[in-house]
Design an enzyme around this catalytic site. Structure first.
Site, PDB file in Angstrom:
ATOM      1  N   LYS A   1       2.293  -3.351   7.408  1.00 43.20           N
ATOM      2  CA  LYS A   1       2.454  -3.565   5.953  1.00 43.20           C
ATOM      3  C   LYS A   1       3.901  -3.275   5.538  1.00 43.20           C
ATOM      4  CE  LYS A   1      -0.281  -4.492   3.212  1.00 43.20           C
ATOM      5  NZ  LYS A   1      -0.755  -5.826   2.730  1.00 43.20           N
TER       6      LYS A   1
ATOM      7  N   TYR B   1      -1.474  -0.166  11.255  1.00 47.33           N
ATOM      8  CA  TYR B   1      -1.721  -0.927  10.018  1.00 47.33           C
ATOM      9  C   TYR B   1      -0.560  -0.754   9.040  1.00 47.33           C
ATOM     10  CZ  TYR B   1      -3.254  -1.437   5.174  1.00 47.33           C
ATOM     11  OH  TYR B   1      -3.298  -1.745   3.839  1.00 47.33           O
TER      12      TYR B   1
ATOM     13  N   THR C   1       0.817  -1.218   0.000  1.00 48.34           N
ATOM     14  CA  THR C   1       0.000   0.000   0.000  1.00 48.34           C
ATOM     15  C   THR C   1       0.850   1.267   0.000  1.00 48.34           C
ATOM     16  OG1 THR C   1      -1.469   1.280   1.451  1.00 48.34           O
ATOM     17  CG2 THR C   1      -0.119  -0.346   2.533  1.00 48.34           C
ATOM     18  N   ASP C   2       0.272   2.343  -0.525  1.00 46.11           N
ATOM     19  CA  ASP C   2       0.978   3.633  -0.495  1.00 46.11           C
ATOM     20  C   ASP C   2       1.176   4.127   0.935  1.00 46.11           C
ATOM     21  OD1 ASP C   2      -1.675   4.340   0.056  1.00 46.11           O
ATOM     22  OD2 ASP C   2      -1.845   5.847  -1.531  1.00 46.11           O
ATOM     23  N   GLU C   3       0.374   3.595   1.878  1.00 47.96           N
ATOM     24  CA  GLU C   3       0.459   4.075   3.269  1.00 47.96           C
ATOM     25  C   GLU C   3       1.818   3.831   3.894  1.00 47.96           C
ATOM     26  OE1 GLU C   3      -2.521   3.754   6.034  1.00 47.96           O
ATOM     27  OE2 GLU C   3      -4.148   4.051   4.617  1.00 47.96           O
TER      28      GLU C   3
HETATM   29  P1  NAD Z   1     -10.181  -6.766   2.936  1.00 45.75           P
HETATM   30  O1  NAD Z   1     -10.098  -6.454   4.389  1.00 45.75           O
HETATM   31  O2  NAD Z   1     -11.440  -6.479   2.190  1.00 45.75           O
HETATM   32  O3  NAD Z   1      -9.862  -8.320   2.695  1.00 45.75           O
HETATM   33  C1  NAD Z   1      -8.851  -8.994   3.383  1.00 45.75           C
HETATM   34  C2  NAD Z   1      -9.068 -10.492   3.178  1.00 45.75           C
HETATM   35  O4  NAD Z   1      -7.999 -11.192   3.841  1.00 45.75           O
HETATM   36  C3  NAD Z   1     -10.383 -11.017   3.789  1.00 45.75           C
HETATM   37  O5  NAD Z   1     -11.022 -11.888   2.883  1.00 45.75           O
HETATM   38  C4  NAD Z   1      -9.919 -11.753   5.032  1.00 45.75           C
HETATM   39  O6  NAD Z   1     -10.775 -12.839   5.405  1.00 45.75           O
HETATM   40  C5  NAD Z   1      -8.554 -12.250   4.600  1.00 45.75           C
HETATM   41  N1  NAD Z   1      -7.663 -12.517   5.742  1.00 45.75           N
HETATM   42  C6  NAD Z   1      -7.416 -11.696   6.796  1.00 45.75           C
HETATM   43  N2  NAD Z   1      -6.575 -12.301   7.657  1.00 45.75           N
HETATM   44  C7  NAD Z   1      -6.267 -13.515   7.108  1.00 45.75           C
HETATM   45  C8  NAD Z   1      -5.423 -14.574   7.513  1.00 45.75           C
HETATM   46  N3  NAD Z   1      -4.755 -14.545   8.669  1.00 45.75           N
HETATM   47  N4  NAD Z   1      -5.321 -15.658   6.706  1.00 45.75           N
HETATM   48  C9  NAD Z   1      -6.012 -15.711   5.538  1.00 45.75           C
HETATM   49  N5  NAD Z   1      -6.845 -14.743   5.115  1.00 45.75           N
HETATM   50  C10 NAD Z   1      -6.955 -13.649   5.896  1.00 45.75           C
HETATM   51  O7  NAD Z   1      -8.940  -6.037   2.293  1.00 45.75           O
HETATM   52  P2  NAD Z   1      -8.764  -5.367   0.851  1.00 45.75           P
HETATM   53  O8  NAD Z   1      -9.187  -3.958   0.928  1.00 45.75           O
HETATM   54  O9  NAD Z   1      -9.328  -6.254  -0.176  1.00 45.75           O
HETATM   55  O10 NAD Z   1      -7.156  -5.365   0.758  1.00 45.75           O
HETATM   56  C11 NAD Z   1      -6.468  -6.494   0.261  1.00 45.75           C
HETATM   57  C12 NAD Z   1      -4.980  -6.228   0.293  1.00 45.75           C
HETATM   58  O11 NAD Z   1      -4.678  -5.074  -0.476  1.00 45.75           O
HETATM   59  C13 NAD Z   1      -4.416  -5.959   1.690  1.00 45.75           C
HETATM   60  O12 NAD Z   1      -3.165  -6.584   1.785  1.00 45.75           O
HETATM   61  C14 NAD Z   1      -4.277  -4.454   1.746  1.00 45.75           C
HETATM   62  O13 NAD Z   1      -3.239  -4.072   2.615  1.00 45.75           O
HETATM   63  C15 NAD Z   1      -3.946  -4.139   0.299  1.00 45.75           C
HETATM   64  N6  NAD Z   1      -4.335  -2.815  -0.170  1.00 45.75           N
HETATM   65  C16 NAD Z   1      -5.630  -2.378  -0.015  1.00 45.75           C
HETATM   66  C17 NAD Z   1      -5.999  -1.142  -0.523  1.00 45.75           C
HETATM   67  C18 NAD Z   1      -7.417  -0.629  -0.394  1.00 45.75           C
HETATM   68  O14 NAD Z   1      -7.666   0.514  -0.756  1.00 45.75           O
HETATM   69  N7  NAD Z   1      -8.363  -1.401   0.084  1.00 45.75           N
HETATM   70  C19 NAD Z   1      -5.042  -0.357  -1.192  1.00 45.75           C
HETATM   71  C20 NAD Z   1      -3.736  -0.818  -1.317  1.00 45.75           C
HETATM   72  C21 NAD Z   1      -3.404  -2.064  -0.821  1.00 45.75           C
HETATM   73  O1  DAU Z   2      -4.091   4.124   0.799  1.00 48.66           O
HETATM   74  C1  DAU Z   2      -4.334   2.745   0.705  1.00 48.66           C
HETATM   75  C2  DAU Z   2      -5.114   2.309   1.923  1.00 48.66           C
HETATM   76  O2  DAU Z   2      -6.459   2.795   1.732  1.00 48.66           O
HETATM   77  C3  DAU Z   2      -5.134   0.804   2.130  1.00 48.66           C
HETATM   78  O3  DAU Z   2      -3.829   0.361   2.405  1.00 48.66           O
HETATM   79  C4  DAU Z   2      -6.058   0.421   3.300  1.00 48.66           C
HETATM   80  O4  DAU Z   2      -6.154  -0.994   3.410  1.00 48.66           O
HETATM   81  C5  DAU Z   2      -7.437   0.984   3.013  1.00 48.66           C
HETATM   82  O5  DAU Z   2      -8.295   0.728   4.125  1.00 48.66           O
HETATM   83  C6  DAU Z   2      -7.348   2.487   2.760  1.00 48.66           C
HETATM   84  O6  DAU Z   2      -6.952   3.173   3.982  1.00 48.66           O
HETATM   85  P1  DAU Z   2      -7.592   4.571   4.370  1.00 48.66           P
HETATM   86  O7  DAU Z   2      -7.434   4.791   5.821  1.00 48.66           O
HETATM   87  O8  DAU Z   2      -7.097   5.639   3.468  1.00 48.66           O
HETATM   88  O9  DAU Z   2      -9.110   4.254   3.966  1.00 48.66           O
HETATM   89  P2  DAU Z   2     -10.502   4.639   4.678  1.00 48.66           P
HETATM   90  O10 DAU Z   2     -11.579   4.288   3.705  1.00 48.66           O
HETATM   91  O11 DAU Z   2     -10.603   4.096   6.060  1.00 48.66           O
HETATM   92  O12 DAU Z   2     -10.404   6.219   4.781  1.00 48.66           O
HETATM   93  C7  DAU Z   2     -10.222   7.035   3.631  1.00 48.66           C
HETATM   94  C8  DAU Z   2     -10.149   8.474   4.075  1.00 48.66           C
HETATM   95  O13 DAU Z   2     -11.437   8.864   4.565  1.00 48.66           O
HETATM   96  C9  DAU Z   2      -9.193   8.706   5.222  1.00 48.66           C
HETATM   97  O14 DAU Z   2      -8.580   9.985   5.059  1.00 48.66           O
HETATM   98  C10 DAU Z   2     -10.073   8.708   6.450  1.00 48.66           C
HETATM   99  C11 DAU Z   2     -11.383   9.272   5.924  1.00 48.66           C
HETATM  100  N1  DAU Z   2     -12.613   8.743   6.574  1.00 48.66           N
HETATM  101  C12 DAU Z   2     -12.774   7.402   6.660  1.00 48.66           C
HETATM  102  C13 DAU Z   2     -13.896   6.865   7.247  1.00 48.66           C
HETATM  103  C14 DAU Z   2     -14.075   5.357   7.370  1.00 48.66           C
HETATM  104  C15 DAU Z   2     -13.588   9.627   7.036  1.00 48.66           C
HETATM  105  O15 DAU Z   2     -13.433  10.864   6.928  1.00 48.66           O
HETATM  106  N2  DAU Z   2     -14.708   9.097   7.608  1.00 48.66           N
HETATM  107  C16 DAU Z   2     -14.898   7.748   7.756  1.00 48.66           C
HETATM  108  O16 DAU Z   2     -15.942   7.330   8.311  1.00 48.66           O
END
Ligand code: NAD
Ligand code: DAU
Length: 340
Positions: free
Chosen positions: A155, A151, A126-128
């Site tokens: 990562k 988190y 992730t970019d985070e």
């Molecule tokens: P999500 O939370 O929707 O899904 C995570 C999945 O992993 C779930 O199906 C969960 O059951 C499974 N899981 C969790 N712990 C586990 C374990 N111990 N063993 C096996 N499975 C397990 O997450 P997402 O948003 O789909 O993100 C997927 C990946 O992409 C993550 O690694 C996250 O860090 C990365 N990522 C997410 C975003 C985003 O914006 N959502 C952006 C960049 C990177």
């Molecule tokens: O940048 C990539 C990341 O994006 C991934 O690595 C993470 O897995 C994914 O959860 C996401 O993280 P963020 O913290 O950026 O996502 P979230 O949707 O929780 O929040 C997005 C932005 O919105 C953040 O600045 C916080 C804000 N927010 C979020 C929630 C849930 C609000 O203002 N109100 C809210 O209720």
């Protein structure tokens, strides 16, 4: 290619599995997921009878479960999505499960991949991990890692273990780092699906702080196509940034959703800020574009409209999550297998 996809019952993982099965008719997917609160077997309902998709219930942080899924499966490549993914949970519920899954789990997968001579390991990061930007500039692959919340710290830890497995042991590993995804099947605790669900119910939309925190947004399908390209063409040991070139303040996203749903801005409620809230993310995705020929294909406005329409058309899907009903679905679909 036979690909072990971990976390394939989650948001991005389930979209990725579908993309692989659709675009690569010779590929097979072994989908390994612990079905935590974020995993939902209903995300895979349409794949139940697909002979190229096998679901295995298991935990990446369990050496035994991981050994079981590798044994006799002939895995060629691993794509590791499995993670605890929600920043707010890492802040408010504690980092232990994040350390266990995101760092220990990744290491257990790396060890198994080496043992079974897997040809490719792709870590979905992730970019985070880069931390927060000032008012200008964008993250490149050379930006130092400065994670700011539990988190992102876990990562980053996983990224370092992947790097070490490549450097010390020659594992053919690549890392993708992507910005904020949105699209179908995203768990309604994240910004966009939460705001859609609340707006549809005429509930307040909680915006953290002043709402001017900036995230780069990418449609999930574009992230998945980027992972697919890096999986096949990326150079071992390298990192590839993936981003949508659409970095805007959160409040703009929230207002856009309200407009699409025809709901009033008065639903917006400013609430207490997230502790240590990163102010701005922006991604420089030049390397993936110029070296691998990848680029995001979905303009933000079209993709947001499609996403909003998807949540409107799939209210049962997210309402079953909100009510907790979705947790019973695994037993109904696959529970008989665990009892054998
Ligand atoms: P999500 O939370 O929707 O899904 C995570 C999945 O992993 C779930 O199906 C969960 O059951 C499974 N899981 C969790 N712990 C586990 C374990 N111990 N063993 C096996 N499975 C397990 O997450 P997402 O948003 O789909 O993100 C997927 C990946 O992409 C993550 O690694 C996250 O860090 C990365 N990522 C997410 C975003 C985003 O914006 N959502 C952006 C960049 C990177
Ligand atoms: O940048 C990539 C990341 O994006 C991934 O690595 C993470 O897995 C994914 O959860 C996401 O993280 P963020 O913290 O950026 O996502 P979230 O949707 O929780 O929040 C997005 C932005 O919105 C953040 O600045 C916080 C804000 N927010 C979020 C929630 C849930 C609000 O203002 N109100 C809210 O209720």
């Amino acid at each position: 290619m036979r690909i072990l996809v971990t976390g394939g019952a989650g948001f991005i993982g389930s979209n990725f599995v579908r993309l692989i099965l659709r675009n690569h008719p010779d590929d097979e997917v072994v989908n390994f997921d612990a079905l935590t609160y974020a995993g939902n077997i209903e995300n895979l309902a349409d794949l139940k009878d697909n002979p190229r998709h096998t679901f295995v219930h298991g935990d990446i942080a369990s050496t035994r479960d991981v050994a079981r899924v590798f044994r006799g499966q002939g895995i060629d490549a691993v794509v590791n999505f499995a993670a605890e993914s929600h920043v707010d949970r890492s802040l408010h519920m504690g980092p232990r499960v994040f350390i266990r899954t995101n760092i220990l789990g990744t290491q257990i997968l790396l060890d198994a991949a080496r043992k079974h001579r897997v040809q490719r390991f792709l870590q979905v990061s992730t970019d985070e991990v880069y931390g927060s930007l000032g008012p200008t500039g964008a993250f490149t692959e050379a930006t130092p890692l400065q994670p700011n919340n539990p988190y992102s710290a876990t990562k980053a830890g996983a990224d370092f273990m992947v790097r070490a497995a490549h450097h010390s042991h020659g594992l053919n590993a690549v890392i993708t780092r992507c910005s904020n995804n949105f699209g179908p099947y995203q768990f309604p605790e994240k910004l966009i699906p939460l705001m859609i669900a609340n707006a549809l119910a005429d509930k307040p939309l909680p915006v953290y702080g002043d709402g001017l925190h900036v995230r780069d947004w990418i449609y999930v399908e574009d992230h998945c196509s980027g992972i697919d390209v890096v999986l096949r063409k990326g150079v071992a040991g390298e990192v590839y940034n993936l981003g949508g070139n659409y970095d805007v303040p959160n409040i703009q996203i929230v207002k856009g959703i309200l407009k699409l749903l025809g709901k009033p801005d008065s639903l917006i409620t400013y609430v207490k800020d997230r502790p240590g809230h990163d102010r701005r993310y922006a991604m420089d995705n030049t390397r993936a574009r110029t070296e691998l020929g990848w680029q995001p294909a979905h303009p933000f406005d079209d993709a947001l409209r499609e996403t909003v329409n998807w949540y409107v058309a799939h209210q049962t899907w997210w309402q079953r999550i909100v009510s907790g009903e979705y947790r019973k679905a695994y037993d109904q679909m696959y529970g008989w297998r665990d009892k054998e």
